[in-house]
Design a protein around this motif. Structure first.
Motif, PDB file in Angstrom:
ATOM      1  N   LYS A  37     -15.552 -38.514 -61.661  1.00  0.00           N
ATOM      2  CA  LYS A  37     -14.154 -38.734 -60.644  1.00  0.00           C
ATOM      3  C   LYS A  37     -13.307 -37.328 -61.088  1.00  0.00           C
ATOM      4  CE  LYS A  37     -15.627 -42.430 -59.204  1.00  0.00           C
ATOM      5  NZ  LYS A  37     -16.473 -42.443 -57.977  1.00  0.00           N
ATOM      6  N   ALA A  38     -13.255 -36.853 -62.099  1.00  0.00           N
ATOM      7  CA  ALA A  38     -12.359 -35.822 -62.470  1.00  0.00           C
ATOM      8  C   ALA A  38     -13.013 -34.544 -61.816  1.00  0.00           C
ATOM      9  CB  ALA A  38     -11.858 -35.762 -63.995  1.00  0.00           C
ATOM     10  N   ASN A  39     -14.294 -34.494 -62.159  1.00  0.00           N
ATOM     11  CA  ASN A  39     -15.108 -33.164 -61.792  1.00  0.00           C
ATOM     12  C   ASN A  39     -14.235 -32.054 -62.558  1.00  0.00           C
ATOM     13  OD1 ASN A  39     -16.992 -31.765 -60.739  1.00  0.00           O
ATOM     14  ND2 ASN A  39     -16.512 -32.156 -58.542  1.00  0.00           N
ATOM     15  N   VAL A  40     -13.810 -31.313 -61.551  1.00  0.00           N
ATOM     16  CA  VAL A  40     -13.265 -29.976 -62.039  1.00  0.00           C
ATOM     17  C   VAL A  40     -11.921 -30.069 -62.265  1.00  0.00           C
ATOM     18  CG1 VAL A  40     -15.443 -28.578 -61.134  1.00  0.00           C
ATOM     19  CG2 VAL A  40     -13.274 -28.956 -59.828  1.00  0.00           C
ATOM     20  N   LYS A  41     -11.295 -31.130 -61.722  1.00  0.00           N
ATOM     21  CA  LYS A  41      -9.858 -31.501 -61.871  1.00  0.00           C
ATOM     22  C   LYS A  41      -9.517 -31.634 -63.306  1.00  0.00           C
ATOM     23  CE  LYS A  41      -9.407 -34.934 -59.228  1.00  0.00           C
ATOM     24  NZ  LYS A  41      -8.856 -36.069 -58.473  1.00  0.00           N
ATOM     25  N   SER A  42      -8.330 -31.224 -63.817  1.00  0.00           N
ATOM     26  CA  SER A  42      -7.815 -31.382 -64.902  1.00  0.00           C
ATOM     27  C   SER A  42      -7.133 -32.741 -65.246  1.00  0.00           C
ATOM     28  CB  SER A  42      -6.364 -30.272 -65.446  1.00  0.00           C
ATOM     29  OG  SER A  42      -5.569 -30.396 -64.561  1.00  0.00           O
ATOM     30  N   GLU A  43      -6.618 -33.515 -64.279  1.00  0.00           N
ATOM     31  CA  GLU A  43      -6.005 -34.831 -64.434  1.00  0.00           C
ATOM     32  C   GLU A  43      -6.563 -35.812 -63.265  1.00  0.00           C
ATOM     33  OE1 GLU A  43      -2.041 -34.394 -64.076  1.00  0.00           O
ATOM     34  OE2 GLU A  43      -1.763 -33.458 -66.205  1.00  0.00           O
ATOM     35  N   ILE A  44      -6.682 -37.045 -63.750  1.00  0.00           N
ATOM     36  CA  ILE A  44      -7.010 -37.900 -62.864  1.00  0.00           C
ATOM     37  C   ILE A  44      -5.749 -38.503 -62.238  1.00  0.00           C
ATOM     38  CG2 ILE A  44      -7.792 -40.420 -62.685  1.00  0.00           C
ATOM     39  CD1 ILE A  44      -9.978 -38.670 -63.206  1.00  0.00           C
ATOM     40  N   THR A  45      -5.817 -38.508 -60.665  1.00  0.00           N
ATOM     41  CA  THR A  45      -4.537 -38.936 -59.953  1.00  0.00           C
ATOM     42  C   THR A  45      -4.823 -40.337 -59.479  1.00  0.00           C
ATOM     43  OG1 THR A  45      -5.689 -38.270 -57.934  1.00  0.00           O
ATOM     44  CG2 THR A  45      -4.327 -36.463 -59.154  1.00  0.00           C
ATOM     45  N   GLU A  46      -3.692 -40.974 -58.872  1.00  0.00           N
ATOM     46  CA  GLU A  46      -3.923 -42.201 -58.452  1.00  0.00           C
ATOM     47  C   GLU A  46      -4.779 -42.478 -57.295  1.00  0.00           C
ATOM     48  OE1 GLU A  46      -0.292 -44.272 -57.950  1.00  0.00           O
ATOM     49  OE2 GLU A  46       0.703 -43.781 -59.964  1.00  0.00           O
ATOM     50  N   ASP A  47      -5.157 -41.414 -56.514  1.00  0.00           N
ATOM     51  CA  ASP A  47      -6.097 -41.682 -55.423  1.00  0.00           C
ATOM     52  C   ASP A  47      -7.331 -41.806 -55.978  1.00  0.00           C
ATOM     53  OD1 ASP A  47      -4.174 -41.157 -53.435  1.00  0.00           O
ATOM     54  OD2 ASP A  47      -4.636 -38.830 -53.717  1.00  0.00           O
ATOM     55  N   ASP A  48      -7.854 -41.322 -57.297  1.00  0.00           N
ATOM     56  CA  ASP A  48      -8.898 -41.567 -57.918  1.00  0.00           C
ATOM     57  C   ASP A  48      -9.025 -42.914 -58.634  1.00  0.00           C
ATOM     58  OD1 ASP A  48      -9.923 -38.843 -57.541  1.00  0.00           O
ATOM     59  OD2 ASP A  48      -8.434 -38.362 -59.223  1.00  0.00           O
ATOM     60  N   LEU A  49      -8.085 -43.743 -58.720  1.00  0.00           N
ATOM     61  CA  LEU A  49      -8.154 -45.023 -59.507  1.00  0.00           C
ATOM     62  C   LEU A  49      -8.971 -45.960 -58.538  1.00  0.00           C
ATOM     63  CD1 LEU A  49      -4.503 -45.142 -61.123  1.00  0.00           C
ATOM     64  CD2 LEU A  49      -6.704 -44.342 -62.138  1.00  0.00           C
ATOM     65  N   ASP A  50      -8.743 -46.052 -57.457  1.00  0.00           N
ATOM     66  CA  ASP A  50      -9.326 -47.143 -56.726  1.00  0.00           C
ATOM     67  C   ASP A  50     -10.958 -47.112 -56.678  1.00  0.00           C
ATOM     68  OD1 ASP A  50      -7.046 -48.460 -56.017  1.00  0.00           O
ATOM     69  OD2 ASP A  50      -6.950 -47.098 -54.102  1.00  0.00           O
ATOM     70  N   LYS A  51     -11.324 -45.922 -57.057  1.00  0.00           N
ATOM     71  CA  LYS A  51     -13.052 -45.671 -56.868  1.00  0.00           C
ATOM     72  C   LYS A  51     -13.501 -45.963 -58.711  1.00  0.00           C
ATOM     73  CE  LYS A  51     -12.062 -42.074 -53.701  1.00  0.00           C
ATOM     74  NZ  LYS A  51     -11.924 -40.598 -53.644  1.00  0.00           N
ATOM     75  N   MET A  52     -12.674 -46.210 -59.514  1.00  0.00           N
ATOM     76  CA  MET A  52     -13.147 -46.168 -60.872  1.00  0.00           C
ATOM     77  C   MET A  52     -13.386 -47.731 -61.193  1.00  0.00           C
ATOM     78  SD  MET A  52     -10.589 -43.267 -62.451  1.00  0.00           S
ATOM     79  CE  MET A  52     -11.541 -43.037 -64.007  1.00  0.00           C
ATOM     80  N   GLN A  53     -14.406 -48.423 -61.090  1.00  0.00           N
ATOM     81  CA  GLN A  53     -14.670 -49.751 -61.079  1.00  0.00           C
ATOM     82  C   GLN A  53     -14.873 -50.238 -62.564  1.00  0.00           C
ATOM     83  OE1 GLN A  53     -14.331 -51.776 -58.645  1.00  0.00           O
ATOM     84  NE2 GLN A  53     -14.076 -50.067 -57.481  1.00  0.00           N
ATOM     85  N   CYS A  54     -15.174 -49.216 -63.650  1.00  0.00           N
ATOM     86  CA  CYS A  54     -15.379 -49.363 -64.837  1.00  0.00           C
ATOM     87  C   CYS A  54     -14.036 -49.455 -65.608  1.00  0.00           C
ATOM     88  CB  CYS A  54     -16.292 -48.342 -65.602  1.00  0.00           C
ATOM     89  SG  CYS A  54     -16.445 -48.622 -67.393  1.00  0.00           S
ATOM     90  N   LEU A  55     -13.248 -48.593 -65.028  1.00  0.00           N
ATOM     91  CA  LEU A  55     -11.999 -48.508 -65.720  1.00  0.00           C
ATOM     92  C   LEU A  55     -11.250 -49.941 -65.180  1.00  0.00           C
ATOM     93  CD1 LEU A  55      -9.453 -47.110 -67.082  1.00  0.00           C
ATOM     94  CD2 LEU A  55      -8.934 -46.156 -64.862  1.00  0.00           C
ATOM     95  N   LYS A  56     -11.260 -50.286 -64.090  1.00  0.00           N
ATOM     96  CA  LYS A  56     -10.643 -51.784 -63.618  1.00  0.00           C
ATOM     97  C   LYS A  56     -11.277 -52.686 -64.511  1.00  0.00           C
ATOM     98  CE  LYS A  56      -9.797 -50.580 -58.764  1.00  0.00           C
ATOM     99  NZ  LYS A  56     -10.140 -50.821 -57.397  1.00  0.00           N
ATOM    100  N   ALA A  57     -12.481 -52.794 -64.791  1.00  0.00           N
ATOM    101  CA  ALA A  57     -12.926 -53.760 -65.428  1.00  0.00           C
ATOM    102  C   ALA A  57     -12.449 -53.635 -67.040  1.00  0.00           C
ATOM    103  CB  ALA A  57     -14.610 -53.777 -65.662  1.00  0.00           C
ATOM    104  N   VAL A  58     -12.366 -52.773 -67.548  1.00  0.00           N
ATOM    105  CA  VAL A  58     -11.657 -52.533 -68.984  1.00  0.00           C
ATOM    106  C   VAL A  58     -10.365 -52.836 -68.757  1.00  0.00           C
ATOM    107  CG1 VAL A  58     -11.023 -50.857 -70.581  1.00  0.00           C
ATOM    108  CG2 VAL A  58     -13.306 -50.821 -69.621  1.00  0.00           C
ATOM    109  N   ILE A  59      -9.611 -52.569 -68.102  1.00  0.00           N
ATOM    110  CA  ILE A  59      -8.129 -52.991 -68.128  1.00  0.00           C
ATOM    111  C   ILE A  59      -7.843 -54.730 -67.607  1.00  0.00           C
ATOM    112  CG2 ILE A  59      -5.948 -52.921 -66.694  1.00  0.00           C
ATOM    113  CD1 ILE A  59      -6.758 -50.100 -65.788  1.00  0.00           C
ATOM    114  N   LYS A  60      -8.826 -55.099 -66.822  1.00  0.00           N
ATOM    115  CA  LYS A  60      -8.772 -56.541 -66.638  1.00  0.00           C
ATOM    116  C   LYS A  60      -9.143 -57.253 -68.163  1.00  0.00           C
ATOM    117  CE  LYS A  60      -9.795 -56.672 -61.831  1.00  0.00           C
ATOM    118  NZ  LYS A  60     -10.368 -56.985 -60.687  1.00  0.00           N
ATOM    119  N   ASP A  61     -10.265 -56.971 -68.714  1.00  0.00           N
ATOM    120  CA  ASP A  61     -10.636 -57.497 -69.821  1.00  0.00           C
ATOM    121  C   ASP A  61      -9.484 -57.233 -70.916  1.00  0.00           C
ATOM    122  OD1 ASP A  61     -12.748 -59.185 -69.458  1.00  0.00           O
ATOM    123  OD2 ASP A  61     -14.038 -58.126 -70.709  1.00  0.00           O
ATOM    124  N   VAL A  62      -8.949 -56.439 -70.998  1.00  0.00           N
ATOM    125  CA  VAL A  62      -8.138 -55.878 -72.151  1.00  0.00           C
ATOM    126  C   VAL A  62      -6.868 -57.061 -71.849  1.00  0.00           C
ATOM    127  CG1 VAL A  62      -6.138 -54.348 -72.993  1.00  0.00           C
ATOM    128  CG2 VAL A  62      -8.385 -53.539 -72.660  1.00  0.00           C
TER     129      VAL A  62
END
Length: 302
Positions: free
Chosen positions: A220-245
């Protein structure tokens, strides 16, 4: 809670909460009633509306970039810099620590011990320090409003609460404003960094999930230096991690104490009016009926 929602909707009046929140005039500890309903409506529909939350995006991304781990959007600017800022953060940390003290709650007749173990004196000192800090912030906002009469957009929570008080749209007192700001502080900082710490503790213990998450971030970051909030909706693994934590490590394992308003029968047991109720959120999240692997970290771990 589902079948007897209104019966157990009231908050127990805790002595420490009353002192910390100006007589429990916030939304978290105030008794169930018209005041609580109107205050909750203001917070949900104005302070935490989608438009308001999105307006703080720049602050969130800046704080994340600085790895502070706390989202300070309640008061419109940073209050953590310099000696004054350090003292404010230390006071807030002690404030949260005291709020978690339940001596005299489970066994009310032992509350007199607080006069001898130093807790009462500690509460008095922290209340004074917090009050001085919040009073200074409110005065700063009032002076800003007088100096800039052309400002038409709200930049933070106080810029919404103060006009409501000034225009008498709702009978919100000065102490109520201070209590709500403390709610925003307490509810938005300690819980956030608690979950972050648990996530950092769980991921190294599950290298497969950590690798999946790292790959997702890199893609998702590709060549960007930071992840933005626009990227978060597409990050399903991150969502799963947050929910389980959140499921495995609830920031508040025992929810804030409630008090029944009338007699009720719960799971075959008689509960009289005025009974103290503690909800074990941690245990609810471990029930095998709802989870295939209740003790596992993420279904991706199976």
């Amino acid at each position: 809670m589902k079948n007897h929602d209104q019966v157990f909707s009231n908050r127990q009046r805790l002595s420490i909460a009353r002192r910390l929140f100006d007589g429990s005039k916030d939304v978290a500890f105030s008794p169930y009633g018209e005041y609580w309903r109107q205050l909750r409506s203001i917070i949900v529909h104005q302070l935490l509306s989608n438009k308001m939350v999105q307006s703080f995006r720049r602050v969130r991304e800046e704080e994340t970039s600085l790895m502070i781990g706390q989202i300070k959007v309640a008061l419109g600017r940073k209050y953590g810099d310099g000696e004054h800022g350090r003292k404010a953060k230390d006071t807030l940390a002690e404030f949260i620590q005291i709020l978690g003290v339940y001596k005299g709650l489970c066994v009310p007749w032992l509350a007199w011990l607080n006069r001898f173990n130093g807790l009462d004196a500690r509460v008095k000192r922290v209340v004074k320090q917090i009050d001085q800090f919040i009073e200074g912030v409110i005065e700063e906002h009032r002076n800003k409003a007088v100096a800039d009469t052309t400002e038409t957009t709200c930049s933070d929570s106080l810029d919404i609460l103060l006009p409501i008080q000034r225009e008498k749209l709702f009978a919100i007192e000065h102490d109520s404003i201070k209590a709500v700001i403390l709610d925003m502080f307490e509810g938005g900082t300690d819980t956030t960094h608690t979950i972050m710490e648990w996530a950092m503790a769980e991921l190294p213990r599950h290298p497969k999930i950590l690798k999946q998450l790292q790959n997702e971030v890199r893609q998702k970051a590709n060549v960007k230096s930071e992840i933005t909030e626009d990227d978060l909706d597409k990050m399903q693994c991150l969502k799963a991690v947050i929910k389980d934590v959140l499921r495995l490590h609830a920031p508040v394992p025992l929810l804030l104490a409630r008090e029944s308003t009338q007699d009720a029968k719960v799971m075959g047991y008689d509960s009289s009016a005025g009974t103290q109720v503690l909800v074990n959120a941690w245990q609810l999240e471990e029930i095998q009926t709802f989870w295939d692997n209740p003790e596992g970290f993420s279904q991706r771990d199976s």
